[in-house]
Every structure is written in C-alpha cells, then in structure tokens.
Scaffold this motif. Structure first.
Motif, PDB file in Angstrom:
ATOM      1  N   VAL A  59      42.186  39.195  42.422  1.00 46.46           N
ATOM      2  CA  VAL A  59      41.786  39.487  43.604  1.00 46.46           C
ATOM      3  C   VAL A  59      42.027  41.067  43.900  1.00 46.46           C
ATOM      4  CG1 VAL A  59      42.607  39.241  46.042  1.00 46.46           C
ATOM      5  CG2 VAL A  59      42.153  37.256  44.724  1.00 46.46           C
ATOM      6  N   SER A  60      43.189  41.878  43.463  1.00 48.89           N
ATOM      7  CA  SER A  60      43.367  42.973  43.605  1.00 48.89           C
ATOM      8  C   SER A  60      42.527  43.778  42.835  1.00 48.89           C
ATOM      9  CB  SER A  60      44.897  43.382  43.173  1.00 48.89           C
ATOM     10  OG  SER A  60      45.042  43.258  41.602  1.00 48.89           O
ATOM     11  N   GLY A  61      41.759  43.345  41.876  1.00 47.23           N
ATOM     12  CA  GLY A  61      41.077  43.959  40.870  1.00 47.23           C
ATOM     13  C   GLY A  61      39.467  43.903  41.739  1.00 47.23           C
ATOM     14  N   GLY A  62      39.330  43.032  42.671  1.00 53.33           N
ATOM     15  CA  GLY A  62      38.080  42.938  43.346  1.00 53.33           C
ATOM     16  C   GLY A  62      37.430  41.714  43.041  1.00 53.33           C
ATOM     17  N   PHE A  63      37.955  40.571  42.337  1.00 52.22           N
ATOM     18  CA  PHE A  63      37.570  39.308  42.044  1.00 52.22           C
ATOM     19  C   PHE A  63      37.455  38.551  43.434  1.00 52.22           C
ATOM     20  CE2 PHE A  63      38.119  40.868  37.670  1.00 52.22           C
ATOM     21  CZ  PHE A  63      37.284  39.928  36.934  1.00 52.22           C
ATOM     22  N   VAL A  64      36.646  37.628  43.545  1.00 48.32           N
ATOM     23  CA  VAL A  64      36.589  36.654  44.449  1.00 48.32           C
ATOM     24  C   VAL A  64      36.466  35.029  43.977  1.00 48.32           C
ATOM     25  CG1 VAL A  64      36.031  38.161  46.394  1.00 48.32           C
ATOM     26  CG2 VAL A  64      34.336  36.875  45.176  1.00 48.32           C
ATOM     27  N   VAL A  65      37.067  34.239  44.762  1.00 47.49           N
ATOM     28  CA  VAL A  65      37.121  32.772  44.227  1.00 47.49           C
ATOM     29  C   VAL A  65      35.619  32.419  44.833  1.00 47.49           C
ATOM     30  CG1 VAL A  65      37.978  30.486  44.705  1.00 47.49           C
ATOM     31  CG2 VAL A  65      39.421  32.474  44.166  1.00 47.49           C
ATOM     32  N   VAL A  66      34.850  31.753  43.985  1.00 50.52           N
ATOM     33  CA  VAL A  66      33.611  31.369  44.203  1.00 50.52           C
ATOM     34  C   VAL A  66      33.374  29.808  44.223  1.00 50.52           C
ATOM     35  CG1 VAL A  66      32.330  33.381  43.681  1.00 50.52           C
ATOM     36  CG2 VAL A  66      32.736  31.892  41.971  1.00 50.52           C
ATOM     37  N   GLU A  67      34.481  29.086  43.613  1.00 48.05           N
ATOM     38  CA  GLU A  67      34.296  27.834  43.388  1.00 48.05           C
ATOM     39  C   GLU A  67      35.739  27.297  42.697  1.00 48.05           C
ATOM     40  OE1 GLU A  67      31.729  24.507  40.745  1.00 48.05           O
ATOM     41  OE2 GLU A  67      31.304  26.444  40.610  1.00 48.05           O
ATOM     42  N   HIS A  84      40.153  27.809  39.593  1.00 48.03           N
ATOM     43  CA  HIS A  84      39.518  28.413  40.406  1.00 48.03           C
ATOM     44  C   HIS A  84      38.671  29.362  39.629  1.00 48.03           C
ATOM     45  CE1 HIS A  84      42.228  27.119  43.491  1.00 48.03           C
ATOM     46  NE2 HIS A  84      43.227  28.054  42.821  1.00 48.03           N
ATOM     47  N   VAL A  85      37.357  29.446  39.929  1.00 49.66           N
ATOM     48  CA  VAL A  85      35.956  30.168  39.135  1.00 49.66           C
ATOM     49  C   VAL A  85      36.001  31.391  40.029  1.00 49.66           C
ATOM     50  CG1 VAL A  85      33.937  30.600  38.493  1.00 49.66           C
ATOM     51  CG2 VAL A  85      35.030  28.272  38.114  1.00 49.66           C
ATOM     52  N   MET A  86      36.489  32.841  39.339  1.00 43.43           N
ATOM     53  CA  MET A  86      36.381  33.738  40.219  1.00 43.43           C
ATOM     54  C   MET A  86      35.248  34.813  39.702  1.00 43.43           C
ATOM     55  SD  MET A  86      40.463  34.431  40.650  1.00 43.43           S
ATOM     56  CE  MET A  86      40.173  35.658  42.014  1.00 43.43           C
ATOM     57  N   GLU A  87      34.850  35.686  40.489  1.00 43.67           N
ATOM     58  CA  GLU A  87      33.637  36.751  40.033  1.00 43.67           C
ATOM     59  C   GLU A  87      34.015  38.054  40.358  1.00 43.67           C
ATOM     60  OE1 GLU A  87      29.734  35.422  41.342  1.00 43.67           O
ATOM     61  OE2 GLU A  87      29.764  33.849  39.904  1.00 43.67           O
ATOM     62  N   TRP A  88      33.391  38.972  39.895  1.00 40.66           N
ATOM     63  CA  TRP A  88      33.567  40.523  40.211  1.00 40.66           C
ATOM     64  C   TRP A  88      32.333  40.723  39.842  1.00 40.66           C
ATOM     65  CZ3 TRP A  88      32.425  44.664  36.853  1.00 40.66           C
ATOM     66  CH2 TRP A  88      32.780  45.775  37.466  1.00 40.66           C
ATOM     67  N   HIS A  89      31.767  41.644  40.952  1.00 37.56           N
ATOM     68  CA  HIS A  89      30.425  42.255  40.903  1.00 37.56           C
ATOM     69  C   HIS A  89      30.802  43.770  40.808  1.00 37.56           C
ATOM     70  CE1 HIS A  89      28.309  38.731  41.191  1.00 37.56           C
ATOM     71  NE2 HIS A  89      29.417  38.448  41.944  1.00 37.56           N
ATOM     72  N   ARG A  90      30.269  44.522  39.969  1.00 39.24           N
ATOM     73  CA  ARG A  90      30.207  46.072  39.901  1.00 39.24           C
ATOM     74  C   ARG A  90      29.544  46.433  41.367  1.00 39.24           C
ATOM     75  NH1 ARG A  90      31.399  49.034  36.116  1.00 39.24           N
ATOM     76  NH2 ARG A  90      31.119  47.652  34.511  1.00 39.24           N
ATOM     77  N   PRO A  91      30.523  47.481  41.937  1.00 37.49           N
ATOM     78  CA  PRO A  91      29.984  48.001  43.280  1.00 37.49           C
ATOM     79  C   PRO A  91      28.958  49.059  43.156  1.00 37.49           C
ATOM     80  CG  PRO A  91      32.476  48.685  42.777  1.00 37.49           C
ATOM     81  CD  PRO A  91      31.891  47.999  41.637  1.00 37.49           C
TER      82      PRO A  91
END
Length: 91
Positions: A59-67, A84-91
């Motif tokens: 989460v501190s790296g920008g990932f969010v739980v999507v599922e 918890h499936v987490m995703e990070w998207h390049r800003p």
C-alpha cells in the motif's frame, strides 16, 4: 541470502526478506527499485490474508486491493488460503 524479489511479466511473484532483517527497509528498497526501473504500466501481486506487514508495504508503494480470493493453494490443494490481489499502476 537476505532478500530477493521476482517479477514475472507483470506479476510480482515473490518479495522475501529474511526474518532477521525485517523492519530495516530492505523490502521497501527492492519494491521501489522494481517499480521505478521496470517498464510495466501495471503490476499485480497477491498477499496472504493476515500478512498485514506485507500488505502495508505494498500500500505504501501505491498498490491497492482489487479483489480478495479464497480457495485451495495451487500445487498443494490440501490447504485452503485467502489472499488479497493487489495492483499498482504507473502514474
């Protein structure tokens, strides 16, 4: 071996730090490096439910739980797990 990270295509499959080296910033350095140096627009990882320290790191790296998924462990179907499936998207 103190720590390692593996990235397969757009999936962060492992980020491991030896327990004796926890809370020293090693995982954060590895995570930041792969996010900054990689060319993926999106990266996914799965964090086991209950691993709150790992989830907080992502989460501190920008990932969010999507599922959140529950089921049998792949390769060891005798055991049930929730992740918890987490995703990070390049800003």
């Amino acid at each position: 071996m103190e720590a390692f990270l593996t990235l397969a295509e757009a999936e962060l499959t492992w980020l491991y730090v030896e327990p004796a080296r926890h809370r020293q910033g090693i995982g954060r350095v590895l995570l930041c490096h792969v996010l900054e140096a990689g060319d993926s627009a999106r990266i996914e990882c799965t964090v086991p439910a209950g691993n709150d320290n790992a989830r907080a790191l992502y989460v501190s790296g920008g990932f969010v739980v999507v599922e959140t998924k529950a089921g049998k462990l792949a390769g060891n179907e005798r055991f049930a797990a929730t992740g918890h499936v987490m995703e990070w998207h390049r800003p």
